[in-house]
Design a protein around this motif. Sequence first.
Motif, short mmCIF file in Angstrom:
data_model
loop_
_atom_site.label_atom_id
_atom_site.label_comp_id
_atom_site.label_asym_id
_atom_site.label_seq_id
_atom_site.Cartn_x
_atom_site.Cartn_y
_atom_site.Cartn_z
N LEU A 188 -9.60 -29.85 27.62
CA LEU A 188 -9.70 -29.51 26.67
C LEU A 188 -8.13 -28.69 26.24
CD1 LEU A 188 -12.58 -27.04 26.87
CD2 LEU A 188 -12.41 -29.56 26.31
N LEU A 232 -6.36 -29.17 22.74
CA LEU A 232 -6.84 -28.37 22.10
C LEU A 232 -5.37 -27.33 21.30
CD1 LEU A 232 -10.29 -27.85 22.00
CD2 LEU A 232 -9.27 -28.91 20.76
N TRP A 266 -6.49 -34.07 20.17
CA TRP A 266 -7.70 -33.78 21.52
C TRP A 266 -8.62 -35.12 20.52
CZ3 TRP A 266 -13.14 -32.22 21.15
CH2 TRP A 266 -13.54 -32.86 22.29
N HIS A 321 -8.26 -26.25 15.38
CA HIS A 321 -8.56 -27.17 16.60
C HIS A 321 -9.62 -26.84 18.28
CE1 HIS A 321 -5.91 -30.60 16.32
NE2 HIS A 321 -5.05 -30.12 15.52
N PHE A 323 -13.28 -20.02 34.07
CA PHE A 323 -14.31 -20.97 33.41
C PHE A 323 -15.60 -20.64 33.48
CE2 PHE A 323 -10.14 -22.09 33.00
CZ PHE A 323 -8.99 -21.50 31.75
N TYR A 369 -13.63 -28.61 33.97
CA TYR A 369 -13.38 -29.42 32.87
C TYR A 369 -11.88 -28.73 31.74
CZ TYR A 369 -17.18 -31.82 36.27
OH TYR A 369 -18.14 -31.68 36.83
N ILE A 370 -11.78 -27.76 32.42
CA ILE A 370 -11.46 -27.09 31.31
C ILE A 370 -9.42 -27.90 30.77
CG2 ILE A 370 -9.75 -25.22 30.36
CD1 ILE A 370 -12.76 -24.87 29.81
#
Lengths: 189, 151
Positions: free
Chosen positions: A166, A169, A69, B27, B68, A162-163
């Motif tokens: 991510l 990761l 990432w 991470h 989220f 905006y996850i």
Amino acid sequence: MAYQGNPPGTPPYGGGQPPYQGGQPPYGGQPPYGGQPPYGGQPPYQGGPPPYQGGNQYGGVPSYQYSDWIHRVGGYLVDVLPVIVVGIIVSITRVTALLAIFWLAALGYQIYNRWILGGQGQSLGKRVVGMRLVSEETGQPIGTLNAFLRDICHIVDGIICYIGYLFPLWDAKRQTLADKIMKTVVIPA
Amino acid sequence: MRCIHLLMFRLVRSAVIVRRAYSVPEHITMFSAGALAVGAVYPTIMAHTSGQGIPCPLRALTGVPCPFCGLTTATVALAHGQWKTAAGTSPLVCLIALMVAGTVPVLAARVAGIASIPRPASDRARRRITRALSVIVALNWLFELHRYGFI
């Protein structure tokens, strides 16, 4: 222990394109990718591409053969930083003509970057960081149109706070949601 | 003093230059450390900008919070030691913080080169973890829906 290449027994993935091995059947005679010749008459890709066979991705292929990432973020920053820096400078000058030229140049830059990303698998940022965007099915660059479509698919990454950005990761193939939709992976060049 | 310099050099080199394989929790821990650092200065940044923060696109478009929502507020609260505020905004962030706290020693060992490269989890373990995380995210979404008065 430093990561200095692939562990024993795993196919070479970090070193760019896997070698084309003529007519040898890969993995004990499995048909390669449905048998269709990719990209206009080239013989079917029959090398040993490790991650994109749809098989045991988690148990067999370590996920660090895909780009992390943080490297992807680095590539993105290299892609957008010139636009941001020039944009700030132009905004400070407050010259309308200069601003119009900047927007046109920024648009041209973006189109060029997507063009080379689709055609060669590397935008300028990805080239600097040392990554390639390829199809997880063919191992080849996805083409300019698909690169633009992938950009549109990034809406899905953004819609849930905006996850989606991510996801690399924790995802086994280090894919964003747009990557999953477009069936693309980012690998070290 | 020279030994400390050498150790620091080795840590920085191994963390930054050498491409090392880390596990998923590691991470997330590294990312969380960055997020906490940003969260610590976030109010200062907001004070010098519009103060709008990062909007959730789904909530901005539909009014419905996503699973989220509240991550930024909760992270900022955590960075300032406000556990209750964080838990009241997004319990998910508190769970992540607990995981991060447990992972920090492992990550430190990995960065120092003491721990070996992590083994990938089996398919079965992955499926179980994915299922568990899906339940957690769903529960967090219910919490957010309740927080915004939808249920």
